[in-house]
Design an enzyme around this catalytic site. Sequence first.
Site, PDB file in Angstrom:
ATOM      1  N   GLY A  54       0.754  -1.264  -0.001  1.00  0.00           N
ATOM      2  CA  GLY A  54       0.053  -0.060   0.039  1.00  0.00           C
ATOM      3  C   GLY A  54       0.973   1.194   0.009  1.00  0.00           C
ATOM      4  O   GLY A  54       1.699   1.536  -1.057  1.00  0.00           O
ATOM      5  N   TYR A 323      -4.459 -14.328   4.301  1.00  0.00           N
ATOM      6  CA  TYR A 323      -3.076 -14.185   4.220  1.00  0.00           C
ATOM      7  C   TYR A 323      -2.548 -13.017   4.823  1.00  0.00           C
ATOM      8  O   TYR A 323      -1.348 -12.212   4.089  1.00  0.00           O
ATOM      9  CB  TYR A 323      -2.544 -14.563   2.689  1.00  0.00           C
ATOM     10  CG  TYR A 323      -1.078 -15.298   2.700  1.00  0.00           C
ATOM     11  CD1 TYR A 323      -0.602 -15.104   3.705  1.00  0.00           C
ATOM     12  CD2 TYR A 323      -0.797 -16.036   1.620  1.00  0.00           C
ATOM     13  CE1 TYR A 323       1.101 -15.788   3.780  1.00  0.00           C
ATOM     14  CE2 TYR A 323       0.477 -16.551   1.670  1.00  0.00           C
ATOM     15  CZ  TYR A 323       1.184 -16.503   2.685  1.00  0.00           C
ATOM     16  OH  TYR A 323       2.549 -17.066   2.790  1.00  0.00           O
ATOM     17  N   CYS A 411      16.215 -17.146   3.520  1.00  0.00           N
ATOM     18  CA  CYS A 411      15.645 -18.306   4.000  1.00  0.00           C
ATOM     19  C   CYS A 411      15.424 -18.520   5.564  1.00  0.00           C
ATOM     20  O   CYS A 411      15.981 -17.660   6.238  1.00  0.00           O
ATOM     21  CB  CYS A 411      16.717 -19.418   3.551  1.00  0.00           C
ATOM     22  SG  CYS A 411      18.353 -19.243   4.504  1.00  0.00           S
TER      23      CYS A 411
HETATM   24  P1  NAD Z   1       0.781  -3.840  -2.731  1.00  0.00           P
HETATM   25  O1  NAD Z   1      -0.139  -2.502  -2.436  1.00  0.00           O
HETATM   26  O2  NAD Z   1       1.773  -3.836  -3.138  1.00  0.00           O
HETATM   27  O3  NAD Z   1      -0.374  -4.851  -3.700  1.00  0.00           O
HETATM   28  C1  NAD Z   1      -1.754  -5.123  -3.445  1.00  0.00           C
HETATM   29  C2  NAD Z   1      -2.353  -5.314  -4.709  1.00  0.00           C
HETATM   30  O4  NAD Z   1      -3.909  -5.502  -4.583  1.00  0.00           O
HETATM   31  C3  NAD Z   1      -2.106  -4.259  -5.661  1.00  0.00           C
HETATM   32  O5  NAD Z   1      -1.462  -4.666  -6.930  1.00  0.00           O
HETATM   33  C4  NAD Z   1      -3.652  -3.854  -6.065  1.00  0.00           C
HETATM   34  O6  NAD Z   1      -3.914  -3.557  -7.422  1.00  0.00           O
HETATM   35  C5  NAD Z   1      -4.303  -5.083  -5.944  1.00  0.00           C
HETATM   36  N1  NAD Z   1      -5.733  -4.845  -5.423  1.00  0.00           N
HETATM   37  C6  NAD Z   1      -6.407  -4.011  -4.570  1.00  0.00           C
HETATM   38  N2  NAD Z   1      -7.647  -3.969  -4.670  1.00  0.00           N
HETATM   39  C7  NAD Z   1      -7.990  -5.139  -5.672  1.00  0.00           C
HETATM   40  C8  NAD Z   1      -9.183  -5.664  -5.819  1.00  0.00           C
HETATM   41  N3  NAD Z   1     -10.306  -5.295  -5.371  1.00  0.00           N
HETATM   42  N4  NAD Z   1      -9.132  -6.723  -6.845  1.00  0.00           N
HETATM   43  C9  NAD Z   1      -7.827  -7.057  -7.325  1.00  0.00           C
HETATM   44  N5  NAD Z   1      -6.621  -6.721  -6.847  1.00  0.00           N
HETATM   45  C10 NAD Z   1      -6.651  -5.400  -5.999  1.00  0.00           C
HETATM   46  O7  NAD Z   1       0.846  -4.722  -1.404  1.00  0.00           O
HETATM   47  P2  NAD Z   1       1.640  -5.910  -0.863  1.00  0.00           P
HETATM   48  O8  NAD Z   1       2.955  -5.599  -0.508  1.00  0.00           O
HETATM   49  O9  NAD Z   1       1.628  -7.007  -2.098  1.00  0.00           O
HETATM   50  O10 NAD Z   1       0.782  -6.720   0.179  1.00  0.00           O
HETATM   51  C11 NAD Z   1      -0.484  -7.251   0.053  1.00  0.00           C
HETATM   52  C12 NAD Z   1      -0.951  -7.400   1.372  1.00  0.00           C
HETATM   53  O11 NAD Z   1      -0.464  -8.561   2.030  1.00  0.00           O
HETATM   54  C13 NAD Z   1      -0.914  -6.386   2.195  1.00  0.00           C
HETATM   55  O12 NAD Z   1      -2.154  -6.158   3.090  1.00  0.00           O
HETATM   56  C14 NAD Z   1       0.113  -6.763   3.181  1.00  0.00           C
HETATM   57  O13 NAD Z   1      -0.027  -6.170   4.529  1.00  0.00           O
HETATM   58  C15 NAD Z   1      -0.221  -8.148   3.359  1.00  0.00           C
HETATM   59  N6  NAD Z   1       1.130  -8.910   3.672  1.00  0.00           N
HETATM   60  C16 NAD Z   1       1.077 -10.165   4.121  1.00  0.00           C
HETATM   61  C17 NAD Z   1       2.214 -11.058   4.248  1.00  0.00           C
HETATM   62  C18 NAD Z   1       2.207 -12.348   4.683  1.00  0.00           C
HETATM   63  O14 NAD Z   1       3.305 -12.897   4.790  1.00  0.00           O
HETATM   64  N7  NAD Z   1       1.159 -12.896   4.974  1.00  0.00           N
HETATM   65  C19 NAD Z   1       3.528 -10.226   4.121  1.00  0.00           C
HETATM   66  C20 NAD Z   1       3.485  -9.006   3.506  1.00  0.00           C
HETATM   67  C21 NAD Z   1       2.384  -8.374   3.330  1.00  0.00           C
END
Ligand code: NAD
Length: 552
Positions: A54, A323, A411
């Site tokens: 974000g 996730y 890793c």
């Molecule tokens: P980012 O902002 O780089 O990417 C998010 C993507 O979601 C964007 O490409 C956007 O276009 C897309 N998107 C938004 N609304 C959408 C919709 N309605 N339909 C389809 N696509 C849509 O974020 P990121 O760095 O990829 O992180 C994504 C999420 O995962 C964040 O909430 C982050 O906190 C979480 N996250 C989880 C982990 C984990 O290990 N579980 C690790 C890091 C991040």
Amino acid sequence: EFIEKYAKHPVYKAPTGNTLHAKSWQTEAPLRMLLNNLDAEVAEIPEELVVYGGIGQAARNRESLEKIIEVLLELDEHHSLLVQSGKPVGVVRTHPEAPRVLIANSNLVPEWATWEHFDELKERGLMMYGQMTAGSWIYIGTQGILQGTYETFVSCGQKHFNSDLRHKLLVTGGLGGMGGAQPLAATMAGATFLGVDIDPTRIEKRLETRYIDKMTHSYEEAIQWVMEAKEKGEAVSVGLVGDIGDVLERLIQDNITPDVLTDQTSAHDPVNGYIPNGLSLEEAAKLRKENPEEYKALSLKSMARHVEFMLELQQRGSITFDYGNNLREFARQGGCENAFNFPGFTPAYIRPLFCEGKGPFRWAALSGDPEDIYVTDQALREAFPENTHLIKWLDEAKEKIAFQGLPSRICWLGMGEREKAGLIFNELVRTGKVKAPIVIGRDHLDCGSVASPNRETESMLDGSDAVSDWPLLNLMSNTAGGATWVSFHHGGGVGMGFSQHAGQVILADGTDRAEACIRRVLYNDPAMGIFRHADAGYDIAKKVGDDNDMLI
Ligand code: NAD
């Protein structure tokens, strides 16, 4: 002159090679890693200083960034720089084994810890969102999350599909900075993959960096590709441009039930991350600016709809999990009462690893030379010959991962292993086997560094999900132990009000000082995971703690 060469907006590049620009490697290292975070190969939107997740930023604004660079170029080893939400605010007197940079990002007193309050402060230029590794200068591109994602999918396969994800279709949303790791992690784990993102440029970026195989704007074409691949048991990844809610609705209509279903859209931020259903990217950008309240309401409603479809597919048999983007919470706020009917990924798949002090250990070669990473890969193969899982990972990583910015590796390593690896890297630097020092860090998503009740600390055995003493103790241990830079953030991963977490990065520059610091920090850091999980009553953590004679 330095700024002109390496940080002329919006083109950022970390210096490479072994010539110092700062006074020592202790300050050169954070300087390089800060610029690396903003490198166009690494960051999602460098022109806005946004790294990933974000609006996760590396510095508050251009002025702050230039000031940080200036200070780091001049800082000696008897002082440390203080960074408050991306702005350098002072230099304090310390000592050579103390962290050179002390960072606090996005922290708010709990009663005020909401996106609304934060956005107001951000608007007034008083804060920035640090996410996890964006504001703490150890983001290494999508690889950073790749192994964690791979571990999760493999673990999901072990638990539900007899350790075999071939002929299984994994569906998810979001192919951004972190979410973009999903296609490669899924295919490495053997699955067929369909990922949906509303923004085509995000999918294009994954194509360029070889994280995804194919891209299309057509639902029909995507379905044809993945159903054929699933049938043949081919690990192929497809990126489809669209709204994830709409695509799940179509899957339900067409009677297609994914075997595994999850999501990594930027749901943690309903105003600046998630795109509401029915809006184009342009319309979303306009509404966000003109009427953020309406945007948020639409976003929450869309997430509720999105999660309703996930719950329907779960009913039909999809193994469904959150996730780590807090989608369930915001869907609940949007009116989906049963949003928490599917679990988060940590209790489902990752907690046993945390109980062994395992977490996302990562390092970067400050030389900029990929060969240095291959040398470290080989050193780890030799150091851990019995760990076939690790060796398979290192082999695959070398073959399949395109470096972004400074060459780096990740890793998952546990108690004892991290210290061992760190000392080996320091020796590689000391003996000149690598061309310049190496920095070792990790995600804030680790075994003992985060309190996040909808994610890393969801469903703790003793109900201590929301206790955030632990990440503070982690910060203090790593500061006292002598990490090279440390950080404490709020709101990473799941958004304001939902998490507090600490980070550390330590330099291996081949000196005795570095060795002493590594011995302390890379013991303390995973030890926090053992203490935290043993205290919460997990048997595995108690056993690892007893085996290492570290519990009191
Ligand atoms: P980012 O902002 O780089 O990417 C998010 C993507 O979601 C964007 O490409 C956007 O276009 C897309 N998107 C938004 N609304 C959408 C919709 N309605 N339909 C389809 N696509 C849509 O974020 P990121 O760095 O990829 O992180 C994504 C999420 O995962 C964040 O909430 C982050 O906190 C979480 N996250 C989880 C982990 C984990 O290990 N579980 C690790 C890091 C991040």
